[in-house]
Design a protein around this motif. Sequence first.
Motif, PDB file in Angstrom:
ATOM      1  N   GLY A  77       0.797  -1.222   0.000  1.00 28.87           N
ATOM      2  CA  GLY A  77       0.000   0.000   0.000  1.00 28.87           C
ATOM      3  C   GLY A  77       0.824   1.262   0.000  1.00 28.87           C
ATOM      4  N   ARG A  78       2.120   1.118  -0.257  1.00 33.44           N
ATOM      5  CA  ARG A  78       2.996   2.279  -0.322  1.00 33.44           C
ATOM      6  C   ARG A  78       4.238   1.911  -1.123  1.00 33.44           C
ATOM      7  N   LEU A  79       4.895   2.912  -1.676  1.00 32.41           N
ATOM      8  CA  LEU A  79       6.154   2.693  -2.382  1.00 32.41           C
ATOM      9  C   LEU A  79       7.010   3.932  -2.154  1.00 32.41           C
ATOM     10  N   ASP A  80       8.024   3.783  -1.310  1.00 25.95           N
ATOM     11  CA  ASP A  80       8.794   4.933  -0.839  1.00 25.95           C
ATOM     12  C   ASP A  80       9.999   5.265  -1.707  1.00 25.95           C
ATOM     13  N   LEU A  81      10.536   4.269  -2.388  1.00 20.83           N
ATOM     14  CA  LEU A  81      11.704   4.485  -3.239  1.00 20.83           C
ATOM     15  C   LEU A  81      11.650   3.529  -4.413  1.00 20.83           C
ATOM     16  N   VAL A  82      11.856   4.061  -5.599  1.00 19.54           N
ATOM     17  CA  VAL A  82      12.014   3.244  -6.790  1.00 19.54           C
ATOM     18  C   VAL A  82      13.445   3.404  -7.281  1.00 19.54           C
ATOM     19  N   CYS A  83      14.169   2.295  -7.347  1.00 17.86           N
ATOM     20  CA  CYS A  83      15.510   2.277  -7.935  1.00 17.86           C
ATOM     21  C   CYS A  83      15.366   1.724  -9.350  1.00 17.86           C
ATOM     22  N   ALA A  84      15.284   2.627 -10.320  1.00 17.06           N
ATOM     23  CA  ALA A  84      15.147   2.225 -11.723  1.00 17.06           C
ATOM     24  C   ALA A  84      16.547   1.912 -12.244  1.00 17.06           C
ATOM     25  N   ASN A  85      16.974   0.701 -11.984  1.00 14.33           N
ATOM     26  CA  ASN A  85      18.367   0.317 -12.171  1.00 14.33           C
ATOM     27  C   ASN A  85      18.597  -0.601 -13.364  1.00 14.33           C
ATOM     28  N   ALA A  86      17.575  -1.263 -13.846  1.00 16.22           N
ATOM     29  CA  ALA A  86      17.764  -2.255 -14.910  1.00 16.22           C
ATOM     30  C   ALA A  86      18.406  -1.626 -16.143  1.00 16.22           C
ATOM     31  N   GLY A  87      19.349  -2.340 -16.711  1.00 18.00           N
ATOM     32  CA  GLY A  87      20.007  -1.864 -17.920  1.00 18.00           C
ATOM     33  C   GLY A  87      21.067  -2.847 -18.367  1.00 18.00           C
ATOM     34  N   TYR A  88      21.515  -2.676 -19.600  1.00 20.69           N
ATOM     35  CA  TYR A  88      22.565  -3.543 -20.119  1.00 20.69           C
ATOM     36  C   TYR A  88      23.314  -2.811 -21.228  1.00 20.69           C
ATOM     37  N   GLY A  89      24.410  -3.405 -21.671  1.00 16.87           N
ATOM     38  CA  GLY A  89      25.283  -2.747 -22.643  1.00 16.87           C
ATOM     39  C   GLY A  89      25.202  -3.342 -24.034  1.00 16.87           C
ATOM     40  N   ARG A  90      25.917  -2.704 -24.934  1.00 18.85           N
ATOM     41  CA  ARG A  90      25.953  -3.148 -26.330  1.00 18.85           C
ATOM     42  C   ARG A  90      27.238  -2.594 -26.933  1.00 18.85           C
ATOM     43  N   ASN A  91      28.041  -3.475 -27.535  1.00 18.70           N
ATOM     44  CA  ASN A  91      29.321  -3.071 -28.126  1.00 18.70           C
ATOM     45  C   ASN A  91      29.229  -3.101 -29.643  1.00 18.70           C
ATOM     46  N   LYS A  92      29.079  -1.931 -30.250  1.00 19.23           N
ATOM     47  CA  LYS A  92      29.049  -1.803 -31.706  1.00 19.23           C
ATOM     48  C   LYS A  92      29.720  -0.488 -32.095  1.00 19.23           C
ATOM     49  N   ARG A  93      30.671  -0.560 -33.013  1.00 18.47           N
ATOM     50  CA  ARG A  93      31.231   0.679 -33.551  1.00 18.47           C
ATOM     51  C   ARG A  93      30.126   1.436 -34.287  1.00 18.47           C
ATOM     52  N   MET A  94      30.161   2.758 -34.241  1.00 15.41           N
ATOM     53  CA  MET A  94      29.080   3.539 -34.807  1.00 15.41           C
ATOM     54  C   MET A  94      28.916   3.309 -36.308  1.00 15.41           C
ATOM     55  N   THR A  95      30.007   3.001 -37.014  1.00 11.55           N
ATOM     56  CA  THR A  95      29.883   2.714 -38.449  1.00 11.55           C
ATOM     57  C   THR A  95      29.300   1.330 -38.706  1.00 11.55           C
ATOM     58  N   MET A 135      15.390   6.933  -7.867  1.00 12.73           N
ATOM     59  CA  MET A 135      16.803   6.963  -8.243  1.00 12.73           C
ATOM     60  C   MET A 135      16.980   6.150  -9.524  1.00 12.73           C
ATOM     61  N   ILE A 136      17.452   6.807 -10.567  1.00 10.86           N
ATOM     62  CA  ILE A 136      17.666   6.164 -11.860  1.00 10.86           C
ATOM     63  C   ILE A 136      19.159   5.902 -12.022  1.00 10.86           C
ATOM     64  N   THR A 137      19.508   4.708 -12.457  1.00 15.98           N
ATOM     65  CA  THR A 137      20.910   4.397 -12.694  1.00 15.98           C
ATOM     66  C   THR A 137      21.304   4.843 -14.099  1.00 15.98           C
ATOM     67  N   GLY A 138      22.159   5.857 -14.136  1.00 16.94           N
ATOM     68  CA  GLY A 138      22.769   6.286 -15.383  1.00 16.94           C
ATOM     69  C   GLY A 138      24.129   5.618 -15.516  1.00 16.94           C
TER      70      GLY A 138
END
Length: 259
Positions: A77-95, A135-138
Amino acid sequence: MIDYRDKTVLVTGGASGIGKALAEALHARGANIVVADRQAGAAEEVANGLSGRAVACDLAKPEDAARVVNDAFDWTGRLDLVCANAGYGRNKRMTKEPFDEAAMDLFSVNLFAPFRMAQAYAARLTEAGQRGRLMITGSENSLSLPDAVRRNGLGAYAATKHGVLILAEWLREDLRGETMDVHVLMPGGVYTPLIARHIPDPNDLPPEMNIILPERCAEIALKGLDLGLFYIPTHAHIADDMRPRTEGVAASLKALGLT
């Protein structure tokens, strides 16, 4: 120091790495923990160890962002903190970056999901007459092109983390101090499963890599929350990595006669 006793915290990406360390650190302060992750079994294991709740989700699906927030809110019935932490990487040269469906999923999880969650969270807080914290994980990549990763082909990943920072700054502006406090955790190198696959023993980490353990990252994150910081960096070199950009802009202004 924030007292989390009898408070409810949602951690996405909570089955491993930084997310797991955040969940454990917040539980140690008395919080009721909701662990959300697409690794359902691992999420269940972590949640069970914390007497918490596990929620399986795939934040590449737009509807799952609101679903995990509502599930966590409904639990106590309450939510005091959200840690939006999910994420992952990707390795690709821009070209070589195809900007294919997998790349779009990267943007969905890393960039769009935290703000879909923020929208759902704001709605529930307003409905309940409560105030919350997000709190968002950058990343260090939110602020610069770090020296340590310049040859790693992280363009699309870095773009998601750049985007996290500016959208969080706009979210803070739009909220004008109402509904929730907003924070951005910006880790440098952290010993996550991605690194552990290549270096199984953290004692073998080369000092020059400046890698910290997830527990240390969580410790810094909670200190940042305690202090009410919007920007929560984890490594001193992050400020140095920003200098080429600021100095480059200053040099351009001078060359253009605009100083």
